[in-house]
Design a protein around this motif. Structure first.
Motif, PDB file in Angstrom:
ATOM      1  N   GLU A 174      -4.677   1.807  -2.166  1.00 55.45           N
ATOM      2  CA  GLU A 174      -5.722   0.811  -1.973  1.00 55.45           C
ATOM      3  C   GLU A 174      -6.764   0.990  -3.059  1.00 55.45           C
ATOM      4  O   GLU A 174      -6.759   1.981  -3.778  1.00 55.45           O
ATOM      5  CB  GLU A 174      -6.409   1.017  -0.619  1.00 55.45           C
ATOM      6  CG  GLU A 174      -5.476   0.893   0.560  1.00 55.45           C
ATOM      7  CD  GLU A 174      -6.246   0.741   1.860  1.00 55.45           C
ATOM      8  OE1 GLU A 174      -6.795  -0.356   2.070  1.00 55.45           O
ATOM      9  OE2 GLU A 174      -6.286   1.696   2.647  1.00 55.45           O
TER      10      GLU A 174
ATOM     11  N   ARG B 264     -12.782   4.589   1.753  1.00 55.93           N
ATOM     12  CA  ARG B 264     -11.427   4.091   1.542  1.00 55.93           C
ATOM     13  C   ARG B 264     -10.816   4.845   0.359  1.00 55.93           C
ATOM     14  O   ARG B 264     -11.318   4.777  -0.756  1.00 55.93           O
ATOM     15  CB  ARG B 264     -11.463   2.576   1.269  1.00 55.93           C
ATOM     16  CG  ARG B 264     -10.091   1.921   1.310  1.00 55.93           C
ATOM     17  CD  ARG B 264     -10.185   0.404   1.131  1.00 55.93           C
ATOM     18  NE  ARG B 264     -10.846  -0.297   2.229  1.00 55.93           N
ATOM     19  CZ  ARG B 264     -10.305  -0.480   3.434  1.00 55.93           C
ATOM     20  NH1 ARG B 264      -9.098  -0.045   3.695  1.00 55.93           N
ATOM     21  NH2 ARG B 264     -10.969  -1.111   4.368  1.00 55.93           N
TER      22      ARG B 264
ATOM     23  N   ARG C 180      -2.298   5.665   1.102  1.00 56.90           N
ATOM     24  CA  ARG C 180      -2.181   4.215   0.922  1.00 56.90           C
ATOM     25  C   ARG C 180      -2.721   3.855  -0.448  1.00 56.90           C
ATOM     26  O   ARG C 180      -3.793   4.312  -0.839  1.00 56.90           O
ATOM     27  CB  ARG C 180      -2.986   3.462   2.001  1.00 56.90           C
ATOM     28  CG  ARG C 180      -2.429   3.683   3.396  1.00 56.90           C
ATOM     29  CD  ARG C 180      -3.169   2.851   4.426  1.00 56.90           C
ATOM     30  NE  ARG C 180      -2.827   3.304   5.771  1.00 56.90           N
ATOM     31  CZ  ARG C 180      -3.367   2.830   6.885  1.00 56.90           C
ATOM     32  NH1 ARG C 180      -4.283   1.870   6.830  1.00 56.90           N
ATOM     33  NH2 ARG C 180      -2.995   3.295   8.058  1.00 56.90           N
TER      34      ARG C 180
ATOM     35  N   GLU D  76       0.785  -1.235   0.000  1.00 62.62           N
ATOM     36  CA  GLU D  76       0.000   0.000   0.000  1.00 62.62           C
ATOM     37  C   GLU D  76       0.819   1.289   0.000  1.00 62.62           C
ATOM     38  O   GLU D  76       0.253   2.372  -0.086  1.00 62.62           O
ATOM     39  CB  GLU D  76      -0.954   0.014   1.214  1.00 62.62           C
ATOM     40  CG  GLU D  76      -2.005  -1.084   1.136  1.00 62.62           C
ATOM     41  CD  GLU D  76      -2.916  -1.176   2.359  1.00 62.62           C
ATOM     42  OE1 GLU D  76      -3.826  -2.007   2.342  1.00 62.62           O
ATOM     43  OE2 GLU D  76      -2.715  -0.415   3.334  1.00 62.62           O
TER      44      GLU D  76
HETATM   45 MG    MG Z   1      -6.174  -1.142   5.759  1.00 63.92          MG
END
Ligand code: MG
Ligand code: ATP
Length: 433
Positions: A116, A122, A114, A67
């Protein structure tokens, strides 16, 4: 030919005025509460030496394995956009001699990165509000962090929508012994595990317990419990924490499968979770990390902290609390004819009056009209901005050294000498509160 538009980086969001006022309100509330417990802010760089995160977060974690945003700079040094803020905080604490034999109660707020898969709750750039406390060993401070977050949820009107999960993951030694038993159990059920778990089984077996794969839940629920392997100090610490939380009237569930994703935790781990955000249900995660300071080269110093995912917090507020809203409204809107009359410019008068109002009401929002000179259009704008008061200066007012106040909620309208305008606005706004 038109140039191709440049877009933002995937998963990295602009915060627009439609949301920034709500962010500010939430930030203000969090800061007020942290301040009320005597915590101080620390700001560290967004970029750090890659080695810092490898050592602090751990080589076999999701973050470090897949990540991180890692680059070589122009000098060929490997640097990384911080994926979390604890490592930088500890690095700074060691570097500036803030930790050893001292107490520090710190908070931070800022972006983390990150790589992701972006989805609701997110993102690739997100924000964390967090706390790190150094130099305190007993469960008292663990309890305080939880009490503090509970106070925060209440202040933000989301306390009915968050619940606390708590666990102890013991000492490094206890975990090593447990890992052994866990791996044995997983090996015996290897056929049923998915690829992710098989891979994790030897590199980071505790993380297997984190798996959300529905078909594995029964196997994982029946796995040996870390709790049964806890060292007696960790057990006492956990009992002490539970007692303090009971006394504080804080409800919690002991979740024996809660291990948290980062390597640095020991003893207490906790998460505040919600059912109102779908899959991204963890709003706040934290725990104790007594080994981290020495792991990063400092003198052994106990530490405990948590991080709140700010986007998730705001999403939760938007989902369940409709009293806290994005508020961009203006308090006083200055309207003028924008004309020069006998050496007096009505725009200049409007600007000067606005300055006087700001002098006595620095927290209020005073906006001055520019552009249109049409009064009707200016009133329409005042309404659009949600103004409570319009102050109007036309040619007559300029000549007579007056201004007209219109209380936009009631339609009340009257002229006053210019030197009384600021005081009158204050009076009206105070009355309305
Ligand atoms: Mg996580
Ligand atoms: P998750 O299991 O949801 O991936 P995590 O265990 O990786 O979370 P932590 O490293 O504990 O998360 O980070 C603390 C908090 O930061 C999380 O509880 C969450 O609220 C928030 N957070 C983590 N990753 C993201 C992300 N990519 N986007 C938005 N918020 C995030």
């Amino acid at each position: 030919m038109a140039e191709k538009k440049i877009q933002s980086i995937r998963g990295m969001n602009d915060l627009l005025p439609t949301e920034s006022a709500l962010w500010q309100q939430v930030e203000k509330t969090v800061k007020m509460i942290l301040n009320s417990y005597g915590y101080n802010e620390i700001r560290t760089p967004i970029v750090e030496d890659t080695g810092l995160f490898k050592r602090a977060v751990g080589e076999v974690t999701d973050i470090v394995e897949k990540e991180m945003y890692t680059f070589n700079d122009r000098n060929d040094e490997s640097i990384t956009l911080r994926p979390e803020l604890t490592a930088g905080c500890v690095r700074a604490g060691i570097e500036h001699g803030l930790l050893y034999n001292q107490e520090q109660r710190l908070w931070y707020f800022g972006p983390a990165f990150r790589y992701e898969k972006p989805q609701k709750g997110r993102y690739r750039q997100f924000h964390q509000f967090g706390v790190e406390v150094f130099g305190l060993e007993g469960p008292g401070i663990d309890a305080e962090l939880i009490i503090l977050t509970a106070r925060l949820w209440k202040a933000l009107g989301i306390d009915q929508h968050t619940s606390l999960e708590l666990n102890s993951i013991g000492s490094l030694e206890a975990r090593a012994e447990y890992k052994h038993a866990l791996v044995q159990y997983l090996e015996a059920h290897k056929e049923q595990l998915d690829e992710d778990c098989k891979r994790r089984m030897y590199t980071n077996p505790l993380r297997v317990l984190d798996s959300k794969n529905p078909s594995l839940q029964e196997i994982l629920n029946n796995a040996p419990k870390l709790f049964d392997y806890l060292d007696s100090e960790s057990k006492n610490h956990f009992d002490g924490l539970c007692q303090l939380l009971n006394n504080a009237g804080i409800n919690y569930t002991v979740n024996q499968r809660l291990v948290r994703g980062l390597d640095y935790y020991n003893r207490t781990v906790f998460e505040w979770v919600t059912n109102s955000l779908g899959a991204q249900g963890t709003v706040c995660g934290g725990g104790r990390y007594d080994g981290l300071v020495s792991q990063l080269g400092g003198q052994a110093t106990p530490g405990v902290g948590f991080a709140i995912g700010f986007e998730r917090l705001v999403l939760l507020i938007q989902t369940v609390n409709n009293t806290l809203k994005n508020d961009n409204t203006i308090d006083v809107y200055m309207i003028s004819s924008a004309e020069l009359i006998e050496g007096k410019h009505t725009t200049a008068i409007a600007q000067q009056l606005a300055e006087k109002i700001r002098d006595i009401m620095p927290e209020k929002r005073i906006m001055t009209n520019y552009g249109t000179t049409n009064f009707k259009k200016q009133f329409t704008k005042a309404d659009k901005y949600g103004a409570k008061i319009a102050v109007i200066i036309g040619g007559n007012e300029a000549l007579e050294n007056t201004a007209v106040i219109k209380e936009l909620q009631t339609g009340n309208q009257y002229a006053l000498p210019q030197e009384m305008i600021a005081e009158k606005c204050l009076e009206i706004l105070e009355k309305g509160e």
